[in-house]
Write a protein that holds these residues in place. Structure first.
Motif, PDB file in Angstrom:
ATOM      1  N   THR A  49       0.859  -1.183   0.000  1.00  0.00           N
ATOM      2  CA  THR A  49       0.000   0.000   0.000  1.00  0.00           C
ATOM      3  C   THR A  49       0.895   1.232   0.000  1.00  0.00           C
ATOM      4  O   THR A  49       2.087   1.154   0.292  1.00  0.00           O
ATOM      5  CB  THR A  49      -0.905   0.060   1.241  1.00  0.00           C
ATOM      6  N   HIS A  50       0.338   2.374  -0.311  1.00  0.00           N
ATOM      7  CA  HIS A  50       1.140   3.595  -0.335  1.00  0.00           C
ATOM      8  C   HIS A  50       0.771   4.512   0.826  1.00  0.00           C
ATOM      9  O   HIS A  50       1.244   5.632   0.903  1.00  0.00           O
ATOM     10  CB  HIS A  50       0.981   4.304  -1.676  1.00  0.00           C
ATOM     11  N   ALA A  51      -0.092   4.062   1.698  1.00  0.00           N
ATOM     12  CA  ALA A  51      -0.469   4.872   2.852  1.00  0.00           C
ATOM     13  C   ALA A  51       0.741   4.959   3.788  1.00  0.00           C
ATOM     14  O   ALA A  51       1.244   3.949   4.250  1.00  0.00           O
ATOM     15  CB  ALA A  51      -1.639   4.243   3.576  1.00  0.00           C
ATOM     16  N   THR A  52       1.206   6.181   4.019  1.00  0.00           N
ATOM     17  CA  THR A  52       2.386   6.347   4.862  1.00  0.00           C
ATOM     18  C   THR A  52       1.997   6.235   6.329  1.00  0.00           C
ATOM     19  O   THR A  52       1.143   6.957   6.811  1.00  0.00           O
ATOM     20  CB  THR A  52       3.037   7.712   4.607  1.00  0.00           C
ATOM     21  N   ALA A  53       2.645   5.326   7.012  1.00  0.00           N
ATOM     22  CA  ALA A  53       2.332   5.132   8.424  1.00  0.00           C
ATOM     23  C   ALA A  53       3.422   5.680   9.316  1.00  0.00           C
ATOM     24  O   ALA A  53       3.178   6.035  10.455  1.00  0.00           O
ATOM     25  CB  ALA A  53       2.142   3.650   8.708  1.00  0.00           C
ATOM     26  N   SER A  54       4.632   5.730   8.786  1.00  0.00           N
ATOM     27  CA  SER A  54       5.778   6.008   9.642  1.00  0.00           C
ATOM     28  C   SER A  54       6.862   6.687   8.821  1.00  0.00           C
ATOM     29  O   SER A  54       7.455   6.078   7.949  1.00  0.00           O
ATOM     30  CB  SER A  54       6.272   4.671  10.203  1.00  0.00           C
ATOM     31  N   GLU A  55       7.101   7.976   9.122  1.00  0.00           N
ATOM     32  CA  GLU A  55       8.119   8.723   8.392  1.00  0.00           C
ATOM     33  C   GLU A  55       9.217   9.133   9.348  1.00  0.00           C
ATOM     34  O   GLU A  55       8.951   9.415  10.515  1.00  0.00           O
ATOM     35  CB  GLU A  55       7.513  10.013   7.829  1.00  0.00           C
ATOM     36  N   GLY A  56      10.416   9.240   8.830  1.00  0.00           N
ATOM     37  CA  GLY A  56      11.499   9.728   9.679  1.00  0.00           C
ATOM     38  C   GLY A  56      12.841   9.230   9.196  1.00  0.00           C
ATOM     39  O   GLY A  56      12.944   8.632   8.125  1.00  0.00           O
ATOM     40  N   ARG A  57      13.852   9.495  10.022  1.00  0.00           N
ATOM     41  CA  ARG A  57      15.208   9.109   9.637  1.00  0.00           C
ATOM     42  C   ARG A  57      15.611   7.844  10.391  1.00  0.00           C
ATOM     43  O   ARG A  57      15.491   7.776  11.609  1.00  0.00           O
ATOM     44  CB  ARG A  57      16.194  10.247   9.952  1.00  0.00           C
ATOM     45  N   ILE A  58      16.075   6.879   9.616  1.00  0.00           N
ATOM     46  CA  ILE A  58      16.589   5.649  10.222  1.00  0.00           C
ATOM     47  C   ILE A  58      17.971   5.965  10.804  1.00  0.00           C
ATOM     48  O   ILE A  58      18.715   6.778  10.254  1.00  0.00           O
ATOM     49  CB  ILE A  58      16.711   4.529   9.152  1.00  0.00           C
ATOM     50  N   VAL A  59      18.293   5.327  11.905  1.00  0.00           N
ATOM     51  CA  VAL A  59      19.592   5.535  12.555  1.00  0.00           C
ATOM     52  C   VAL A  59      20.723   5.299  11.537  1.00  0.00           C
ATOM     53  O   VAL A  59      20.567   4.485  10.614  1.00  0.00           O
ATOM     54  CB  VAL A  59      19.713   4.582  13.776  1.00  0.00           C
ATOM     55  N   ASP A  60      21.825   6.004  11.707  1.00  0.00           N
ATOM     56  CA  ASP A  60      22.961   5.763  10.805  1.00  0.00           C
ATOM     57  C   ASP A  60      23.976   4.820  11.467  1.00  0.00           C
ATOM     58  O   ASP A  60      23.766   4.380  12.609  1.00  0.00           O
ATOM     59  CB  ASP A  60      23.610   7.087  10.357  1.00  0.00           C
ATOM     60  N   ASP A  61      25.063   4.527  10.746  1.00  0.00           N
ATOM     61  CA  ASP A  61      26.065   3.569  11.243  1.00  0.00           C
ATOM     62  C   ASP A  61      26.559   3.925  12.641  1.00  0.00           C
ATOM     63  O   ASP A  61      26.613   3.089  13.538  1.00  0.00           O
ATOM     64  CB  ASP A  61      27.292   3.543  10.317  1.00  0.00           C
ATOM     65  N   GLN A  62      26.912   5.208  12.791  1.00  0.00           N
ATOM     66  CA  GLN A  62      27.462   5.656  14.078  1.00  0.00           C
ATOM     67  C   GLN A  62      26.446   5.511  15.210  1.00  0.00           C
ATOM     68  O   GLN A  62      26.771   5.075  16.303  1.00  0.00           O
ATOM     69  CB  GLN A  62      27.847   7.132  13.971  1.00  0.00           C
ATOM     70  N   GLY A  63      25.214   5.911  14.908  1.00  0.00           N
ATOM     71  CA  GLY A  63      24.154   5.818  15.911  1.00  0.00           C
ATOM     72  C   GLY A  63      23.903   4.376  16.319  1.00  0.00           C
ATOM     73  O   GLY A  63      23.643   4.077  17.489  1.00  0.00           O
ATOM     74  N   LEU A  64      24.005   3.479  15.347  1.00  0.00           N
ATOM     75  CA  LEU A  64      23.778   2.066  15.652  1.00  0.00           C
ATOM     76  C   LEU A  64      24.915   1.514  16.514  1.00  0.00           C
ATOM     77  O   LEU A  64      24.682   0.730  17.440  1.00  0.00           O
ATOM     78  CB  LEU A  64      23.652   1.269  14.346  1.00  0.00           C
ATOM     79  N   ARG A  65      26.119   1.973  16.232  1.00  0.00           N
ATOM     80  CA  ARG A  65      27.253   1.539  17.078  1.00  0.00           C
ATOM     81  C   ARG A  65      27.107   2.088  18.505  1.00  0.00           C
ATOM     82  O   ARG A  65      27.394   1.388  19.477  1.00  0.00           O
ATOM     83  CB  ARG A  65      28.589   1.979  16.450  1.00  0.00           C
ATOM     84  N   ARG A  66      26.611   3.325  18.612  1.00  0.00           N
ATOM     85  CA  ARG A  66      26.382   3.894  19.955  1.00  0.00           C
ATOM     86  C   ARG A  66      25.351   3.063  20.724  1.00  0.00           C
ATOM     87  O   ARG A  66      25.459   2.834  21.917  1.00  0.00           O
ATOM     88  CB  ARG A  66      25.871   5.337  19.846  1.00  0.00           C
ATOM     89  N   TRP A  67      24.322   2.633  20.010  1.00  0.00           N
ATOM     90  CA  TRP A  67      23.256   1.803  20.595  1.00  0.00           C
ATOM     91  C   TRP A  67      23.853   0.518  21.181  1.00  0.00           C
ATOM     92  O   TRP A  67      23.535   0.118  22.304  1.00  0.00           O
ATOM     93  CB  TRP A  67      22.240   1.503  19.491  1.00  0.00           C
ATOM     94  N   VAL A  68      24.752  -0.088  20.444  1.00  0.00           N
ATOM     95  CA  VAL A  68      25.376  -1.336  20.904  1.00  0.00           C
ATOM     96  C   VAL A  68      26.317  -1.052  22.070  1.00  0.00           C
ATOM     97  O   VAL A  68      26.365  -1.813  23.046  1.00  0.00           O
ATOM     98  CB  VAL A  68      26.102  -2.037  19.727  1.00  0.00           C
TER      99      VAL A  68
END
Ligand SMILES: [Zn+2]
Length: 255
Positions: free
Chosen positions: A116-135
């Protein structure tokens, strides 16, 4: 008699976005205040938030830990990880984010359902650095495919590539094995499960109903309007059965 008795399963909670909802599907957003309250409910019940290794062992052995829960996030939106991580750290809890690896650092609009094309969730996905910070903050990562497409409508070749390439990419970014998968939209079929298994994962998370298939592990969506009573049922390990008895198995699907 065994078949008549509901089996307890390790409760696996599924969140999408944490923060104030700016638009789209409101059911995907839990406010920071509510999220913090949920974590306190978990703590006050004496439950431990498991690592992926521990959760896998519960499912593999068929003996769910009575005092445990697995907390998961789908889609890896940057603001959600930034908001959730300090609360999880404060309460000494682990959680897992399932990342669409090919979308790292991108601003996206995810549809409410496959096709479907109904947008449910917009935004920026975490980047490499942010994902490493998460870990580094003690949190964990699984794959949510490469491009967040429905593996049940993709060709087997595409499903295989979505599973394999996302694993490889996340392992490159994090320099550690990524062994657990989560189906976009929670949609799976025999071909999708085979594609994920053959890509080298040990398990894959889906939705309800609970099964004993390590490539169709059960999860429950958390809603912003969940009362303490309903949340406690979700933590009980019998939520699906209780809901079925009440004829109210959630129709709100995961994204
Ligand atoms: Zn998703």
């Amino acid at each position: 008699m065994k078949g008549w008795l509901p089996r307890r399963t390790l409760p696996v909670l599924m969140y999408h976005r944490i923060g104030p909802c700016p638009g789209g599907d409101r059911q995907l957003w839990v406010s920071e205040e509510t999220f913090a309250r949920h974590l306190r409910w978990i703590r006050d019940r004496g439950l431990r938030a498991l690592s992926l290794d521990e959760a896998y062992e519960c499912f593999r052995s068929g003996t769910p830990d009575k005092k445990a829960v697995l907390i998961t996030f789908d889609d890896a939106f940057a603001e959600t990880l930034d908001t959730a991580a300090p609360w999880l750290q404060k309460l000494g809890m682990r959680s897992t984010v399932f990342v669409p690896a090919g979308l790292l650092g991108q601003t996206v609009a995810l549809s409410s359902e496959a096709g479907t094309h109904a947008t449910a969730s917009e935004g920026r996905i975490v980047d490499d650095q942010g994902l490493r910070r998460w870990v580094e903050a003690g949190q964990e990562v699984g794959s949510h495919s490469l491009t967040h497409q429905d593996l049940t409508t993709a060709s087997f070749e595409t499903a295989s590539s979505e599973a394999a390439r996302s694993k490889q990419l996340l392992e490159e970014v994090l320099d550690r094995p990524v062994l657990d998968f989560c189906y976009p939209f929670a949609h799976h079929n025999a071909a999708a499960r085979r594609a994920v298994s053959e890509a080298g994962y040990r398990s894959a998370y889906a939705g309800e109903p609970p099964t004993e298939d390590l490539f169709a592990l059960p999860r429950m969506m958390v809603f912003p309007g969940d009362t303490e009573q309903r949340y406690a049922r979700k933590l009980s390990g019998y939520y699906y059965w209780i809901s079925a008895w009440h004829g109210r198995v959630s129709q709100g699907g995961p994204r």
